[in-house]
Design a protein around this motif. Structure first.
Motif, PDB file in Angstrom:
ATOM      1  N   GLU A 135       1.081   0.461   2.978  1.00 10.82           N
ATOM      2  CA  GLU A 135       1.779  -0.814   2.774  1.00 10.82           C
ATOM      3  C   GLU A 135       1.090  -1.704   1.744  1.00 10.82           C
ATOM      4  O   GLU A 135       1.750  -2.295   0.901  1.00 10.82           O
ATOM      5  N   VAL A 136      -0.249  -1.829   1.829  1.00 18.21           N
ATOM      6  CA  VAL A 136      -0.928  -2.810   0.976  1.00 18.21           C
ATOM      7  C   VAL A 136      -1.428  -2.266  -0.358  1.00 18.21           C
ATOM      8  O   VAL A 136      -1.765  -3.051  -1.240  1.00 18.21           O
ATOM      9  N   ILE A 137      -1.441  -0.962  -0.525  1.00 16.89           N
ATOM     10  CA  ILE A 137      -1.855  -0.391  -1.819  1.00 16.89           C
ATOM     11  C   ILE A 137      -0.681   0.342  -2.471  1.00 16.89           C
ATOM     12  O   ILE A 137      -0.208  -0.050  -3.537  1.00 16.89           O
ATOM     13  N   ILE A 138      -0.211   1.384  -1.849  1.00 18.00           N
ATOM     14  CA  ILE A 138       0.832   2.241  -2.440  1.00 18.00           C
ATOM     15  C   ILE A 138       2.133   1.466  -2.669  1.00 18.00           C
ATOM     16  O   ILE A 138       2.682   1.465  -3.774  1.00 18.00           O
ATOM     17  N   ASN A 139       2.640   0.797  -1.625  1.00 21.17           N
ATOM     18  CA  ASN A 139       3.934   0.118  -1.740  1.00 21.17           C
ATOM     19  C   ASN A 139       3.907  -1.093  -2.665  1.00 21.17           C
ATOM     20  O   ASN A 139       4.955  -1.620  -3.028  1.00 21.17           O
ATOM     21  N   LYS A 140       2.705  -1.526  -3.048  1.00 26.30           N
ATOM     22  CA  LYS A 140       2.582  -2.661  -3.972  1.00 26.30           C
ATOM     23  C   LYS A 140       2.230  -2.201  -5.385  1.00 26.30           C
ATOM     24  O   LYS A 140       1.742  -2.978  -6.196  1.00 26.30           O
ATOM     25  N   GLY A 141       2.470  -0.929  -5.670  1.00 26.97           N
ATOM     26  CA  GLY A 141       2.273  -0.410  -7.022  1.00 26.97           C
ATOM     27  C   GLY A 141       0.920   0.208  -7.283  1.00 26.97           C
ATOM     28  O   GLY A 141       0.596   0.554  -8.424  1.00 26.97           O
ATOM     29  N   GLY A 142       0.115   0.399  -6.244  1.00 30.28           N
ATOM     30  CA  GLY A 142      -1.200   1.005  -6.410  1.00 30.28           C
ATOM     31  C   GLY A 142      -1.169   2.506  -6.179  1.00 30.28           C
ATOM     32  O   GLY A 142      -0.118   3.107  -5.942  1.00 30.28           O
ATOM     33  N   HIS A 143      -2.345   3.087  -6.245  1.00 30.50           N
ATOM     34  CA  HIS A 143      -2.485   4.542  -6.114  1.00 30.50           C
ATOM     35  C   HIS A 143      -3.725   4.853  -5.295  1.00 30.50           C
ATOM     36  O   HIS A 143      -4.713   4.128  -5.351  1.00 30.50           O
ATOM     37  N   ILE A 144      -3.658   5.957  -4.570  1.00 31.32           N
ATOM     38  CA  ILE A 144      -4.817   6.482  -3.847  1.00 31.32           C
ATOM     39  C   ILE A 144      -4.909   7.958  -4.196  1.00 31.32           C
ATOM     40  O   ILE A 144      -3.886   8.665  -4.229  1.00 31.32           O
ATOM     41  N   PHE A 145      -6.130   8.402  -4.464  1.00 36.09           N
ATOM     42  CA  PHE A 145      -6.356   9.806  -4.787  1.00 36.09           C
ATOM     43  C   PHE A 145      -7.449  10.370  -3.901  1.00 36.09           C
ATOM     44  O   PHE A 145      -8.281   9.627  -3.355  1.00 36.09           O
ATOM     45  N   PHE A 146      -7.464  11.694  -3.793  1.00 34.72           N
ATOM     46  CA  PHE A 146      -8.437  12.408  -2.972  1.00 34.72           C
ATOM     47  C   PHE A 146      -9.048  13.537  -3.773  1.00 34.72           C
ATOM     48  O   PHE A 146      -8.351  14.223  -4.520  1.00 34.72           O
ATOM     49  N   PHE A 188     -10.545   7.498  -3.645  1.00 36.80           N
ATOM     50  CA  PHE A 188     -10.625   6.193  -4.300  1.00 36.80           C
ATOM     51  C   PHE A 188      -9.220   5.639  -4.437  1.00 36.80           C
ATOM     52  O   PHE A 188      -8.237   6.365  -4.354  1.00 36.80           O
ATOM     53  N   ALA A 189      -9.162   4.319  -4.630  1.00 40.44           N
ATOM     54  CA  ALA A 189      -7.878   3.635  -4.779  1.00 40.44           C
ATOM     55  C   ALA A 189      -7.853   2.864  -6.088  1.00 40.44           C
ATOM     56  O   ALA A 189      -8.883   2.397  -6.573  1.00 40.44           O
ATOM     57  N   LEU A 190      -6.671   2.732  -6.637  1.00 40.32           N
ATOM     58  CA  LEU A 190      -6.403   1.857  -7.777  1.00 40.32           C
ATOM     59  C   LEU A 190      -5.412   0.826  -7.265  1.00 40.32           C
ATOM     60  O   LEU A 190      -4.249   1.142  -7.005  1.00 40.32           O
ATOM     61  N   ILE A 191      -5.920  -0.382  -7.070  1.00 39.69           N
ATOM     62  CA  ILE A 191      -5.151  -1.445  -6.430  1.00 39.69           C
ATOM     63  C   ILE A 191      -4.587  -2.361  -7.508  1.00 39.69           C
ATOM     64  O   ILE A 191      -5.350  -2.894  -8.328  1.00 39.69           O
TER      65      ILE A 191
END
Length: 157
Positions: A42-53, A64-67
């Protein structure tokens, strides 16, 4: 086989657990951390961010995340590597991927908050072209005593 894979909902526990493990080892979990880790979609992906593994064989051993901060500025945050995988250069590989991804997306700047006690992390950031900038009052992390940024329009990656 090693690779960096994008977020999927079934990996959200890995994002939370890797970061909690790191935070509890070096610092403590702040309310802002809880929000990002417990509600990452909700707070990273749905707001235009990215998470990688970072995946090695079948094991998720880094994240890591790109917020999203603005349309062309993103915060690099929540970078963590599992205890058993530290010292293998995974942080540097994730950093290289992060910068390449941001440049391909056409972003202008990456920012991050850290703590100067994390000498290895600060070394990786500097080596990757991040420079220290003044930290604003009221930054999102109480433990954050350094802010760094990387201008992506320069070729100093």
């Amino acid at each position: 086989m090693e690779r960096i894979i994008p977020f999927s909902p079934e990996l959200s526990d890995h994002f939370r657990d890797l970061n909690l493990d790191w935070l509890e080892q070096y610092f403590y979990v702040e309310p802002h951390d809880r929000d990002l880790l417990d509600h990452c979609e909700e707070v990273i992906i749905n707001k235009g961010g990215h998470i990688f593994f970072y995946q090695e064989n079948d094991l998720i051993c880094g994240t890591f995340a790109l917020i999203k901060v603005t349309e062309d500025t993103y915060e690099l945050g929540k970078m963590a590597v599992s205890k058993v995988a530290r010292g293998k250069g995974i942080g540097q590989k994730m950093m290289r991927f992060c910068i390449d991804f941001a440049q391909q997306a056409g972003w202008k700047k990456l920012v991050l908050y850290s703590n100067t006690s994390l000498e290895n992390s600060i070394h990786i950031y500097r080596k990757s072209g991040f420079i220290e900038v003044p930290i604003e009052s009221g930054n999102p992390y109480a433990r954050g005593n350094i802010k760094m940024e990387k201008n992506l329009s320069q070729s100093n990656s």
